[in-house]
Design a protein around this motif. Structure first.
Motif, PDB file in Angstrom:
ATOM      1  N   LEU A   1      40.434  -1.674  20.543  1.00  0.00           N
ATOM      2  CA  LEU A   1      40.345  -1.434  21.976  1.00  0.00           C
ATOM      3  C   LEU A   1      39.893  -2.712  22.656  1.00  0.00           C
ATOM      4  CD1 LEU A   1      40.465   1.027  23.985  1.00  0.00           C
ATOM      5  CD2 LEU A   1      37.991   1.059  23.791  1.00  0.00           C
ATOM      6  N   GLU A   2      40.587  -3.113  23.717  1.00  0.00           N
ATOM      7  CA  GLU A   2      40.196  -4.301  24.473  1.00  0.00           C
ATOM      8  C   GLU A   2      39.761  -3.891  25.865  1.00  0.00           C
ATOM      9  OE1 GLU A   2      43.025  -7.718  22.452  1.00  0.00           O
ATOM     10  OE2 GLU A   2      43.324  -7.205  24.537  1.00  0.00           O
TER      11      GLU A   2
ATOM     12  N   PRO B   1      40.330  -0.398  33.188  1.00  0.00           N
ATOM     13  CA  PRO B   1      40.877   0.368  32.059  1.00  0.00           C
ATOM     14  C   PRO B   1      40.921  -0.468  30.793  1.00  0.00           C
ATOM     15  CG  PRO B   1      42.613  -0.228  33.608  1.00  0.00           C
ATOM     16  CD  PRO B   1      41.315  -0.666  34.214  1.00  0.00           C
ATOM     17  N   SER B   2      40.863   0.211  29.663  1.00  0.00           N
ATOM     18  CA  SER B   2      40.952  -0.477  28.375  1.00  0.00           C
ATOM     19  C   SER B   2      42.411  -0.506  27.920  1.00  0.00           C
ATOM     20  CB  SER B   2      40.085   0.230  27.340  1.00  0.00           C
ATOM     21  OG  SER B   2      40.477   1.575  27.221  1.00  0.00           O
ATOM     22  N   VAL B   3      42.683  -1.376  26.961  1.00  0.00           N
ATOM     23  CA  VAL B   3      44.015  -1.511  26.374  1.00  0.00           C
ATOM     24  C   VAL B   3      43.866  -1.310  24.877  1.00  0.00           C
ATOM     25  CG1 VAL B   3      45.924  -3.112  25.971  1.00  0.00           C
ATOM     26  CG2 VAL B   3      44.715  -3.145  28.157  1.00  0.00           C
ATOM     27  N   GLU B   4      44.810  -0.602  24.263  1.00  0.00           N
ATOM     28  CA  GLU B   4      44.800  -0.412  22.813  1.00  0.00           C
ATOM     29  C   GLU B   4      45.969  -1.190  22.222  1.00  0.00           C
ATOM     30  OE1 GLU B   4      44.825   3.141  19.473  1.00  0.00           O
ATOM     31  OE2 GLU B   4      44.520   3.663  21.566  1.00  0.00           O
ATOM     32  N   PRO B   5      45.728  -2.491  21.863  1.00  0.00           N
ATOM     33  CA  PRO B   5      46.829  -3.320  21.369  1.00  0.00           C
ATOM     34  C   PRO B   5      47.311  -2.949  19.968  1.00  0.00           C
ATOM     35  CG  PRO B   5      44.778  -4.524  21.222  1.00  0.00           C
ATOM     36  CD  PRO B   5      44.473  -3.213  21.905  1.00  0.00           C
TER      37      PRO B   5
ATOM     38  N   GLN C   1      36.994  -7.179  22.307  1.00  0.00           N
ATOM     39  CA  GLN C   1      37.876  -6.405  21.438  1.00  0.00           C
ATOM     40  C   GLN C   1      37.001  -5.657  20.433  1.00  0.00           C
ATOM     41  OE1 GLN C   1      40.601  -8.276  18.427  1.00  0.00           O
ATOM     42  NE2 GLN C   1      42.091  -7.695  19.994  1.00  0.00           N
TER      43      GLN C   1
ATOM     44  N   GLU D   1      37.626 -11.110  27.178  1.00  0.00           N
ATOM     45  CA  GLU D   1      38.037  -9.773  26.753  1.00  0.00           C
ATOM     46  C   GLU D   1      37.240  -9.439  25.509  1.00  0.00           C
ATOM     47  OE1 GLU D   1      42.097  -8.707  26.635  1.00  0.00           O
ATOM     48  OE2 GLU D   1      42.590  -9.900  28.390  1.00  0.00           O
TER      49      GLU D   1
END
Length: 115
Positions: free
Chosen positions: A40-41, A31-35, A50, A48
């Motif tokens: 999007l990471e 899964p991706s992460v939206e910091p 980004q 990672e």
């Protein structure tokens, strides 16, 4: 100092389309992460990646993201089957196989494997 991780940032014009392209081409399933908004990471091997939605115009030197893989010639064939526009597959006897390509926003990428 001991560096313990790396995050590589690339500008993209459309975050959702870029995520789809990177997931398809690099066979990403994590899964991706939206910091932050517009960022999007995603995990790409030991780094990672980004992706950030921002202007993609170039003004000077450009980063080239070079990634080591087990078999660059096999990935070259797979990428070709996916319709990715590729530079030639290069072979340096006793050293390395590699090829260059770009993402849809013009970010320079390369895959290599030790020969």
């Amino acid at each position: 100092m001991i560096v313990t991780s790396a995050t590589i940032g690339l500008p993209v014009s459309d975050l959702q389309e870029a995520e789809k392209w990177y997931r398809r081409v690099f066979e990403l399933t994590a899964p991706s992460v939206e910091p932050a908004p517009g960022v999007l990471e995603i995990v790409l091997g030991p780094i990672e990646l980004q992706l950030s939605e921002e202007p993609t115009a170039r003004s000077g030197a450009q980063l080239v993201l070079r990634l080591g893989v087990d078999d660059a010639p096999a990935e070259y064939r797979r990428f070709s089957d996916l319709g990715v526009s590729l530079g030639p597959l290069e072979h340096v006897d006793g050293a390395v196989d590699y090829f260059d390509f770009t993402d849809p926003d013009g970010n320079a990428l390369s895959l290599y494997s030790l020969a």
